[in-house]
Design an enzyme around this catalytic site. Structure first.
Site, PDB file in Angstrom:
ATOM      1  N   LYS A  32      57.506 -10.153  13.453  1.00  0.00           N
ATOM      2  CA  LYS A  32      58.020  -9.459  14.286  1.00  0.00           C
ATOM      3  C   LYS A  32      58.861 -10.312  15.500  1.00  0.00           C
ATOM      4  O   LYS A  32      59.967  -9.691  16.103  1.00  0.00           O
ATOM      5  CB  LYS A  32      56.969  -8.624  15.317  1.00  0.00           C
ATOM      6  CG  LYS A  32      56.009  -9.623  16.087  1.00  0.00           C
ATOM      7  CD  LYS A  32      54.947  -9.081  16.634  1.00  0.00           C
ATOM      8  CE  LYS A  32      53.997 -10.184  17.298  1.00  0.00           C
ATOM      9  NZ  LYS A  32      54.844 -10.772  18.402  1.00  0.00           N
ATOM     10  N   ASP A 224      57.704  -7.141  23.591  1.00  0.00           N
ATOM     11  CA  ASP A 224      56.634  -7.667  22.747  1.00  0.00           C
ATOM     12  C   ASP A 224      55.434  -7.273  22.961  1.00  0.00           C
ATOM     13  O   ASP A 224      55.073  -7.010  24.134  1.00  0.00           O
ATOM     14  CB  ASP A 224      56.747  -9.198  22.571  1.00  0.00           C
ATOM     15  CG  ASP A 224      56.304  -9.964  21.392  1.00  0.00           C
ATOM     16  OD1 ASP A 224      55.956  -9.146  20.342  1.00  0.00           O
ATOM     17  OD2 ASP A 224      55.985 -11.128  21.481  1.00  0.00           O
ATOM     18  N   GLU A 225      54.601  -7.056  21.794  1.00  0.00           N
ATOM     19  CA  GLU A 225      52.965  -6.895  22.037  1.00  0.00           C
ATOM     20  C   GLU A 225      52.752  -5.715  22.932  1.00  0.00           C
ATOM     21  O   GLU A 225      52.036  -5.861  23.775  1.00  0.00           O
ATOM     22  CB  GLU A 225      52.402  -8.097  22.792  1.00  0.00           C
ATOM     23  CG  GLU A 225      52.435  -9.496  21.725  1.00  0.00           C
ATOM     24  CD  GLU A 225      51.680  -9.599  20.632  1.00  0.00           C
ATOM     25  OE1 GLU A 225      51.193  -8.446  20.052  1.00  0.00           O
ATOM     26  OE2 GLU A 225      51.740 -10.545  19.821  1.00  0.00           O
ATOM     27  N   GLN A 255      46.092  -4.830  16.184  1.00  0.00           N
ATOM     28  CA  GLN A 255      45.651  -5.908  16.927  1.00  0.00           C
ATOM     29  C   GLN A 255      45.363  -5.763  18.766  1.00  0.00           C
ATOM     30  O   GLN A 255      45.512  -6.841  19.402  1.00  0.00           O
ATOM     31  CB  GLN A 255      46.847  -6.929  16.839  1.00  0.00           C
ATOM     32  CG  GLN A 255      46.726  -7.369  15.477  1.00  0.00           C
ATOM     33  CD  GLN A 255      47.884  -8.398  15.247  1.00  0.00           C
ATOM     34  OE1 GLN A 255      47.609  -9.427  15.574  1.00  0.00           O
ATOM     35  NE2 GLN A 255      49.066  -8.260  14.560  1.00  0.00           N
ATOM     36  N   ARG A 586      44.757 -14.576  10.645  1.00  0.00           N
ATOM     37  CA  ARG A 586      45.310 -15.842  11.391  1.00  0.00           C
ATOM     38  C   ARG A 586      45.513 -16.876  10.096  1.00  0.00           C
ATOM     39  O   ARG A 586      45.983 -17.657  10.341  1.00  0.00           O
ATOM     40  CB  ARG A 586      44.133 -16.383  12.189  1.00  0.00           C
ATOM     41  CG  ARG A 586      43.837 -15.691  13.731  1.00  0.00           C
ATOM     42  CD  ARG A 586      44.922 -15.423  14.443  1.00  0.00           C
ATOM     43  NE  ARG A 586      45.490 -13.867  13.661  1.00  0.00           N
ATOM     44  CZ  ARG A 586      46.410 -13.308  14.227  1.00  0.00           C
ATOM     45  NH1 ARG A 586      47.322 -14.173  14.713  1.00  0.00           N
ATOM     46  NH2 ARG A 586      46.839 -12.050  13.704  1.00  0.00           N
TER      47      ARG A 586
END
Length: 636
Positions: A32, A224-225, A255, A586
């Site tokens: 991303k 972002d996010e 997430q 992760r």
């Protein structure tokens, strides 16, 4: 367009999409950040001026890394290297400060206004409660400040809060404190962290000239996010993008693990409702992990209902199955993990390639102890167990009952928890001037020393674990941390965990066990301060691990009630599963899961049940082993 080389078809589609509202649903490890930075480069190639681009993320680290990658791409491409200006890559809070500095007059602020951090805000809240005649034993200041912060994060006001939430003493108190708190900020021309988002939104809504100027300056907005945005952050983004509609958001619903901070997946879920003309692109190819990890994480997260469908895949190697290590106790679990970490390191991995994750901070204690004993270097991200305030407070009580001559310990415990002994009185006591005190303060001091005398006599007869339980109760710490609130509950859990630690010294007679406990705790504190900490195995909560990646990942405490934690509703249960998804993704090469068949809590041994998440893992991807067969690591 050579700068598109190396991107897959979905990534290219996102990078070169026509200007307009675009939502990129990016799975873990799908590149991303690469898409975001190349999107910026593409806009520059299309003739957009750098100063017309605003990219926003959540942490300074992420913003710094993104800015560096954008600058590197611009240098590598002749068509963009000629630009003297650069796109603005920043965090939400930094952008708020920048905006309020520039338009301070319009916002009714001084140009260089002070910014309160959380400690400053806490002092103000405590002072206001005192002025209101409310004892912080009855209303926890941190809970008040947390409530204020969450409401401000949704763009609320004290007046609205008081009008809607005045049904309980706590809510009425929170509303009144908030009202006075805002007056204090205004009087001192100060802002707190929440204001750095709230004030810009208010200014953009009220001031047409400022709004139009910023909408025309930042014609292209990238975020972002996006799944981590709260109400105010979403409003800020939508206002800035309203005129040109060039808003490019990247996020992963799977997430979202910060709802307790006010983040909501609804902003990403409803993006197409906010922008009916929006284009949605899904990045499903994972470049980070093995097929085993990717397929397992997919199988886990598909159990959630409140999400948008995306099916992750990878062209990486199959990789080894995950291992579930069935251990007898939390101590065996920690020793097994430590032994396996050493084996991984001996096979050529760097200690920093390994992460050991846990759901709750108190789980780090046994892991730290095992790694210290075996000589495996480690680093705790977050506060170390024996460095936590409440643990140090309790150890200071124990030390003072046995030694009684430490002014450092006396200063730490004389008003912990608060018992009405002020700083002036404390100073007189430390100077040996107790008899010079006025009757009221002197009586409180004498009561404290009488309590300590009783403790000294009683602790001499108790086992270390019983001594810890006794001090938790006798000192008032149990009553203090039983008032409610997530932070208080965690502090109380940590104190109970110290009782579990102390039970390991119960075989010693009399005061020897307590002295041994204190000595070992002190040594562990020294180990935590090792200078080359970056080379150590990383110990951290799963929340702290978000955004990081490691070749090898251990997910510990896979027990029902611990992970997933017991939650009140389906929405919370889904967030626990998202947390497990984050933990799994992760890892690059290998994931190890572990559980303890029995776990001590508050010194009492409880039988556990395996986590329900284990049942979500496909059988082909999981090997179950007896963790105890790995043995006890030797000292190095």
């Amino acid at each position: 367009m050579q700068y598109l080389e190396g991107l897959n078809e979905r990534q290219k589609e996102a990078v070169v999409a026509p200007v307009g509202p675009i939502a990129v649903l990016a799975g873990a490890g799908s590149g991303k950040t690469r898409v975001l930075t190349h999107r910026i480069l593409h806009l520059l190639h299309q003739g957009v001026a750098p100063h017309e681009i605003l990219a926003v993320t959540f942490t300074n680290k992420a913003a710094k890394e993104m800015a560096e990658r954008v600058e590197a791409l611009m240098r590598e491409n002749p068509e963009t290297s000629r630009h003297e200006s650069k796109p603005l890559v920043t965090t939400f809070h930094s952008f708020g400060v920048r905006m309020l500095r520039e338009f301070h007059a319009e916002a009714g602020l001084k140009k260089y206004f002070p910014i309160y951090d959380r400690a400053d805000s806490m002092k103000v809240v405590k002072r206001i409660l005192k002025e209101m005649g409310i004892d912080d034993k009855h209303v926890e200041p941190k809970m008040i400040l947390s409530k204020i912060s969450k409401e401000k994060g949704e763009g609320g006001t004290p007046e609205e809060f008081l009008a809607k939430r005045s049904t309980s003493f706590f809510m009425r108190t929170a509303g009144e404190v908030w009202s006075r708190y805002e007056k204090t900020l205004t009087t001192e021309s100060a802002l707190d962290f929440d204001d750095l988002l709230n004030k810009p939104v208010q200014l953009l809504k009220k001031n047409d000239a400022v709004r139009e100027k910023l909408q025309n300056r930042y014609k292209h907005l990238l975020i972002d996010e996006y799944q981590d945005t709260n109400g105010v952050q979403s409003k800020l983004a939508n206002i800035l993008a309203k005129h040109h509609k060039s808003i490019f958001v990247v996020g992963d619903i799977d997430q979202n693990i910060y709802s307790w901070r006010g983040a909501t997946i609804e902003h990403l879920m409803s993006f197409e409702e906010t922008y009916p003309e929006a284009k949605t692109i899904i990045l499903e190819q994972n470049y980070r992990s093995t097929k085993t990890i990717v397929n397992t994480a997919q199988a886990v997260i598909e159990k959630n209902v409140n999400r948008k469908d995306k099916v992750a895949f990878t062209e990486n190697a199959d990789g080894d199955p995950m291992k579930l290590l069935m251990c007898s106790s939390e101590g065996d679990e920690a020793r097994t993990i430590t032994t396996m970490c050493r084996e991984i390191i001996d096979d050529g991995a760097a200690p920093g390639d390994i992460a050991v994750l846990y759901r709750t901070n108190f789980q780090s204690r046994a892991l730290e102890e095992a790694m210290l004993y075996s000589g495996v270097p480690y680093q705790v991200l977050g506060t170390k167990f024996f460095d936590r305030k409440e643990v140090k407070d309790l150890l200071a009580y124990l030390r003072y009952t046995l030694m009684g001559d430490s002014s450092v310990d006396l200063a730490r415990i004389i008003n912990t928890p608060a018992r009405g002994i002020g700083k002036v009185t404390e100073l007189s006591v430390l100077q040996g001037k107790t008899e010079e005190l006025k009757p009221g303060p002197r009586a409180k001091v004498q009561s404290f020393f009488s309590m300590m005398d009783r403790m000294k006599a009683d602790i001499a007869k108790l086992k270390p674990s019983d001594a810890v339980r006794y001090v938790i109760e006798m000192s008032g710490m149990k009553a203090h941390y039983s008032k409610g609130g997530e932070e208080n509950e965690e502090r109380l859990q940590n104190l109970k965990e110290l009782a579990t630690v102390a039970s390991q010294y119960d075989m010693f007679v009399g005061e020897e066990g307590v002295l041994k406990l204190i000595e070992d705790a002190t040594l562990m504190g020294e180990q935590d301060s090792m200078k080359d900490a970056s080379a150590g195995v990383k110990l951290m909560t799963i929340h702290a691990a978000k955004g990081l990646e490691f070749p090898f990942v251990f997910v510990t405490g896979m027990e029902e009630g611990l992970f997933p934690q017991q939650k009140d509703d389906v929405e919370d249960d889904e967030e626990e599963r998202r947390l497990f998804y984050v933990a799994l993704t992760r890892a690059h090469k290998k994931v190890y899961l572990s559980l303890a068949r029995e776990r001590r809590l508050y010194g009492t041994l409880y039988a556990t049940e395996p986590s329900s998440f284990i049942g979500d893992i496909p059988e082909a991807h999981l090997l179950i082993e007896d963790g105890d067969t790995y043995g006890i690591p030797t000292i190095r």
